[in-house]
Scaffold this motif. Structure first.
Motif, short mmCIF file in Angstrom:
data_model
loop_
_atom_site.label_atom_id
_atom_site.label_comp_id
_atom_site.label_asym_id
_atom_site.label_seq_id
_atom_site.Cartn_x
_atom_site.Cartn_y
_atom_site.Cartn_z
N LYS A 151 50.01 13.16 -22.35
CA LYS A 151 49.36 11.73 -21.49
C LYS A 151 49.78 11.74 -20.28
O LYS A 151 49.10 11.15 -19.53
CB LYS A 151 49.87 10.47 -22.34
CG LYS A 151 49.34 10.42 -23.79
CD LYS A 151 49.88 8.92 -24.50
CE LYS A 151 49.26 8.83 -25.77
NZ LYS A 151 49.89 7.65 -26.31
N TYR A 191 57.67 11.97 -18.59
CA TYR A 191 57.41 10.86 -19.53
C TYR A 191 58.67 10.06 -19.83
O TYR A 191 58.24 8.83 -19.97
CB TYR A 191 57.06 11.48 -20.99
CG TYR A 191 56.74 10.51 -22.04
CD1 TYR A 191 55.47 10.07 -21.93
CD2 TYR A 191 57.64 10.03 -22.77
CE1 TYR A 191 54.70 8.97 -22.94
CE2 TYR A 191 57.15 8.98 -23.69
CZ TYR A 191 55.83 8.65 -23.91
OH TYR A 191 55.63 7.79 -24.64
N ASN A 249 47.04 13.37 -18.54
CA ASN A 249 45.91 12.71 -19.02
C ASN A 249 45.22 13.37 -20.22
O ASN A 249 43.95 13.55 -20.01
CB ASN A 249 44.83 12.63 -17.88
CG ASN A 249 45.18 11.82 -16.92
OD1 ASN A 249 45.81 10.78 -16.99
ND2 ASN A 249 45.03 12.15 -15.71
N GLY A 250 46.13 13.99 -20.99
CA GLY A 250 45.41 14.65 -22.10
C GLY A 250 45.10 16.13 -21.98
O GLY A 250 44.63 16.64 -22.97
N GLU A 294 52.51 12.71 -26.94
CA GLU A 294 52.90 11.64 -25.99
C GLU A 294 53.00 12.34 -24.62
O GLU A 294 52.68 11.81 -23.69
CB GLU A 294 54.04 11.03 -26.40
CG GLU A 294 53.92 10.12 -27.79
CD GLU A 294 53.05 8.86 -27.40
OE1 GLU A 294 52.96 8.31 -26.34
OE2 GLU A 294 52.16 8.81 -28.51
N TYR A 295 53.86 13.46 -24.83
CA TYR A 295 53.87 14.12 -23.30
C TYR A 295 52.58 14.67 -22.79
O TYR A 295 52.34 14.82 -21.48
CB TYR A 295 54.71 15.20 -23.48
CG TYR A 295 56.26 14.97 -23.97
CD1 TYR A 295 56.32 13.90 -23.76
CD2 TYR A 295 57.19 15.93 -24.45
CE1 TYR A 295 57.90 13.28 -24.21
CE2 TYR A 295 58.50 15.63 -24.90
CZ TYR A 295 58.55 14.49 -24.71
OH TYR A 295 60.02 13.89 -25.35
#
Length: 280
Positions: free
Chosen positions: A96, A214, A99-100, A93-94
């Motif tokens: 993201k 996040y 942007n991955g 999740e972090y």
């Protein structure tokens, strides 16, 4: 002469029988050099006193046919190569936030030497948890796997703390973990040595920055969702009130049909509806 012959014959028979009894109950020769044997019998179960090749051992259980057997074990240290890998908590999740592009995965390889005590082998055999050397080795491998997971968590905890960690510190941590683990086993199992072969941890500073970002992003989403929910609730309440008024108006028009003409001929429909509402 006959008495002497009879005496010697009886002596030979006695000696022969004694030799047979001795040989049948002699268990030492049933254990290979370097092994430990455990007598298992139908009459006595598992004998807690292990047999070694270099020490004389005799057991009466073998005098009864098919009553007893010796199970051989090799009480040696076994070495296993174990790995532990994965993502830091919420790492996917972090990532993201970037942007991955960020990688918050970790990977450790260990060489683990583990051994079971002879007393523990007897206890495991008696409890039915192992039946052979192969079972013992599988059990020791599971112990090594469990320890690899514990050692990995210890390294990660240090990495996520303000102190941080590197390869040298990580090796020291797993050495301490081995002592703690062996102590907790109370002599039944021992991690004799651990060598850290691979050490790969993500950028902890970047991970913490992503976590903070996040959380802010999640809070913004939560606030927006709360506002939308409130707006939907208000709209739903207004709609319900309008419907109730329409139902009430319908009942009024049934009682006073002449009001229908009043509504049709009205120049200000809102004022007319307010007037009707006051009548109700």
């Amino acid at each position: 002469m006959k008495k002497r012959t009879s005496f010697f014959l009886s002596l030979v028979i006695l000696l022969g029988f004694s030799g047979f009894v001795f040989y049948t109950g002699w268990t030492q020769f049933k254990v290979d050099s370097g092994n430990v044997g455990i007598v298992v019998s139908k009459t006595g179960g598992v004998n807690p006193n292990p047999i070694t090749h270099d020490k004389f051992s005799w057991s009466w259980e073998f005098l009864l046919p098919t009553n007893a057997r010796v199970v051989n074990f090799v009480p040696k240290t076994l070495s296993f190569q174990k790995s532990s890998s994965g993502l830091l908590p919420s790492g996917g999740e972090y990532a993201k936030v970037f942007n991955g592009a960020a990688d918050f995965s970790y990977a450790f390889d260990f060489s683990i030497d583990v051994k079971a005590s002879i007393d523990e082998i007897c206890a495991l055999l008696k409890a039915g948890e192992i039946k052979s050397q192969d079972d013992l080795e599988k059990l020791l491998e599971r112990k090594a796997e469990n320890f690899a997971s514990l050692a990995a968590q210890k390294i990660l905890s240090a990495a996520l703390s303000s102190a941080g960690t590197d390869f040298s510190k990580a090796q020291s941590l797993v050495d301490d973990a081995a002592k703690e683990y062996s102590g907790a086993q109370k002599g039944s199992f021992e991690i004799q040595s651990v060598t850290l072969k691979k050490f790969s941890v993500p950028d902890i500073a970047l991970y913490k920055k992503a976590a903070a970002s996040y959380e802010e992003y999640a809070k913004a989403l939560s606030d927006a969702a709360a506002k939308n929910a409130q707006k939907e609730a208000e709209e739903s309440s207004r709609f319900k009130t309008t419907m109730q008024k329409m139902e009430s108006l319908g009942e009024t028009l049934k009682k006073y049909p002449e009001l229908s003409d009043m509504i049709k001929n009205s120049d200000n429909i809102n004022k007319t509806l307010q007037t009707i509402d006051s009548i109700e």
